[in-house]
Write an enzyme that holds these catalytic residues in place. Sequence first.
Site, PDB file in Angstrom:
ATOM      1  N   ASP A   1       0.867  -1.176   0.000  1.00  0.00           N
ATOM      2  CA  ASP A   1       0.000   0.000   0.000  1.00  0.00           C
ATOM      3  C   ASP A   1       0.910   1.235   0.000  1.00  0.00           C
ATOM      4  O   ASP A   1       2.145   1.136   0.085  1.00  0.00           O
ATOM      5  CB  ASP A   1      -0.974  -0.024   1.194  1.00  0.00           C
ATOM      6  N   TYR A   2       0.291   2.365  -0.073  1.00  0.00           N
ATOM      7  CA  TYR A   2       0.969   3.661  -0.194  1.00  0.00           C
ATOM      8  C   TYR A   2       2.008   3.855   0.919  1.00  0.00           C
ATOM      9  O   TYR A   2       1.634   4.014   2.083  1.00  0.00           O
ATOM     10  CB  TYR A   2      -0.094   4.734  -0.084  1.00  0.00           C
TER      11      TYR A   2
END
Length: 769
Positions: free
Chosen positions: A294-295
Site C-alpha cells: 500500500d501507499y
Amino acid sequence: MKSKFYLFFALLLVVLAGAMAQPKDPKDLEKQHDRTMKVFIDALLAKMTLAEKIGQLNLLTAGEATTGTVVSTDIDAKIKAGQLGGLFSMSSPERIRKTQQIAVEQSRLKIPLLFGMDVIHGYKTIFPIPLALASSWDTQLIKQTAAIAAKEATADGIHWAFSPMVDISRDPRWGRISEGSGEDPYLGGLIAKAMVQGLQGNSLADKETMLACVKHFALYGAAEAGRDYNTTDMSLHRMYNEYFYPYKAAIDAGVGSIMTSFNDINGIPATANKWLLTDVLRKEWGFTGLVVSDYTSVNELIDHGLGDLEEVSARSINAGLDMDMVGEGFLTTLKASVAKGRVSEATITEACRKVLEAKYKLGLFEDPYRYCDSKRAEKEILHPSHLEKAREAATKSFVLLKNKDQLLPLAKKGTVALIGPLAATGANMPGTWSISADLENTASLFEGMQAVLGDKVQLVHHLGTNLVSDPAYQARATLFGREIKRDPRAEEAIRAEALAVAAQADVIVAALGESSEMSGESSSRSDLNIPENQQRLLKALLETGKPVVLVLFTGRPLTLTWEDKHVPAILNVWFAGTETGKAVADVLFGDVVPAGKLPVTFPKHVGQVPIYYAHKNTGRPQQKEKWFEKFRSNYLDVDNEPLYPFGYGLSYTQFNYTDLKLDKDQLQAGQQIQVSLNIQNTGSYDGYEIVQMYIQDVVGSVTRPVKELKGFEKVYLKKGERKTVTFTITEEDLRFFNADLKFQSEPGTFQVFVGPNSRDTQSLRFVLN
Ligand code: NOJ
C-alpha cells in the site's frame, strides 16, 4: 518462383501445425499461454541489469489524486532511466500515451509501464459505495457495475484497478467500513468474486477489462478501536474461519494482484509478513499474481519499529512483496542489500517477473498503447446506459429501516420540503473513494429529485443546519472538493428559516447524516450518532406535526436509536453515486419498491461495538426474556441486541414465510438436504425479497457461531404471488477450520434458520452422520 512456392508452402505448414497444436481444453490452453509467456519473460529478464529489475518494482503516483503525504517526483527522468514499473492516479489516454511513450521509446529496454487507479465503485459513472452495493445482495448487478467501471477506466487509459476492497469489518467506527462489503465472510466472498469477474472479464487481454487488485491483505478491517491503520491481533482460528475468506474467494476467482495492508498482524506488519505473503498466500493458496504494497507501507515499517529503510525494504521483499508503492525503499536500497547478501538477486528477479507478467497478460508488450484510444473515451464514458445502471444500482442499494403506517411511498403531488445539509450538495453524492468523479457536474439530491418529479411535485429546499457545529470538524469532513456550504449564522437562525420553508410543505424530507468524507480512509469516528445539531433540526421538524421522512446519508452503521423511536420513516441511502437524486425520487415516490438489506449490523450504542450477528455464545448468554441479569454476559445500561440486525431491510409490501421444510433430517457426505419454504407477497406492491438461510453447528470440537449465512435468494413476487424457495445444503457447507486448522465438518446436530434477516428466522434441525 519455385522457391517462393516452397516458402509459402512451408509457412502454411507451420501455421497449420500451430493451429493443430492449439489445445482444446481451456486449462491446457492456459498452460500453453503460460509457457509462451515464460519464454518471453525469461528472455527479457536475461537482458536486464539488477538496477533495471529493481526499477520495475517501483510504483509511483502521478499525483493527480494522492492518498498519502509523500508525493512522487522526477517521474519522467526515472522512466527514462528504467527506474519505474508503473504509475497510478494519472488519467486521459493522451497523457498516458505521452508517458508510455517515454518508457517505450526512451528507456533502454522499452518496457511499457502499468497505469493504475483507485477505481472503487465506478470510474466517471459512479455507483453506490461498496457497502451500499453490498446491500443489494445482487452479485450479478455488482459484477455489471464493475464491468462498466472497467470499460470507462480502460477507455481513459487505465488498466489496473486497486479494487476490490474485501476487508471484513465489524467496527463501524472504522471509516473504511464504507469501502467493503460489511461484516459477513460468505456475502463478502461472493461479492469479491463478482467484482473480480466484472473487472477482469474473461481475459485481461481484452481492451475493456482491467487487472483487479484485491486489498488490503490482510485483516485491515479489524483495526483496534476502529482507528485507521491501527494494530490487529487475531487468532488463527478467527482469521481462517472469518477474515481470510473473501481474499481467498478473490484469489479463487483469478484476481491478478493483491495489495498488502498497513496494519500490524500479531506482531509483524502485513507488508513484511513472510508467513502471510509467502506461506499462506503463495504456498497454501497458490497465488501466482503480483503483490503490491500500500501507499508507503514499506517505509511505514520504520515507524512500526522494524528498522531503517534498507532493513525494512529487504525484509519486505524477502517476505514476498513484489512492488513498492510510492515510498521508493526498493529503488533506493535493494542494490546495497544484494551487495551485502541481505537479499538475493533471484528474489529480485522473481518479483520483477511478477510485474512483467502482469504487463504481459494485459497485452502491453504487444501494444503499449492499447488502452490509449481517445475515441473510446468520448464514446464510452458516462454513456447513458451506464447512468441507467447507476440509477438502478442506487435504488437497489437503499435500505428502508422504518416505515410507520406506510408513510412511504409518497404521493406525487403537493409540496415537499427537502431540508438538511445533504439536500443541495452534488459533490457529496458520489461518496468516498470516487476520485475520478466529476464533482461539479454531479446533481445534488434536490436537482436529481427535481429532474424526476418535474412539476408534479413542488420541491423546495433549505440547508436547515450546518453539517456539524464545529467549523474545524466540518473542514476535516469535507476534504477533496466535497464541500458543503456553511452558513455562518447561529444555529437557531438557520433553523428558523428552514422551519419557515417547511411550513409551506405537505411532507418534509430531512436529508441528514454524514458527509461523504466522514467515512473512508482516515475517517474514523468515536461517536456514531447523527451530529447533534442535525438531531436538533430533526426534532424541530418533527415538532411541526407534518410527516417527516429521514433520508439518511452515511458510509457506516450509525446509532439511530433516537431516530428509530421518533421518526416515522427512515430510508438509508448510504452514498449512492452519480444518480443518487433520481434514485431517491424513484424510491420515495414508489416507482421502485425498496429491497436492500443491511450487510452489516447497526448498533444501538457505540459501546456495543464490535457487534455482529455471527458471534459465539458465551457460557453465560443473555436470556431471551430478560435483557439484564446479574452474572450474565450483558451491559447494565443497554441490552445486547442491535438496533437493526444484519440482513434487515423493509419493503413497501409484506412477505409471509410459511411451511419451512427439510426433505430429510439426516445428511451423509456426498448427499444433500433441501430446505424449502413458501413465501407470499401479502402486501399491495410487487417487489423483491431477499430470503436468507443461516446454519448453526450446534455442538463442535471448538466453539461455533450462533448462526452463519450459508445461502440467500433474491426473489421477485407480484402482489399476492406465492413462490417456493429451496436451498441445498451439502456436507461441504458445514466445514470449518478446526483447532488444528483442518477444514472439515463434524458429525452432529445442525440448525437451519430461514428468514428475512438474521434475527427474525424460523428454524429446523438435521443431523450430519
Ligand atoms: C491507500 C489506500 O489504503 C489504498 O486502498 C489505495 O489503493 C492506495 N492508497 C492508492 O491510492
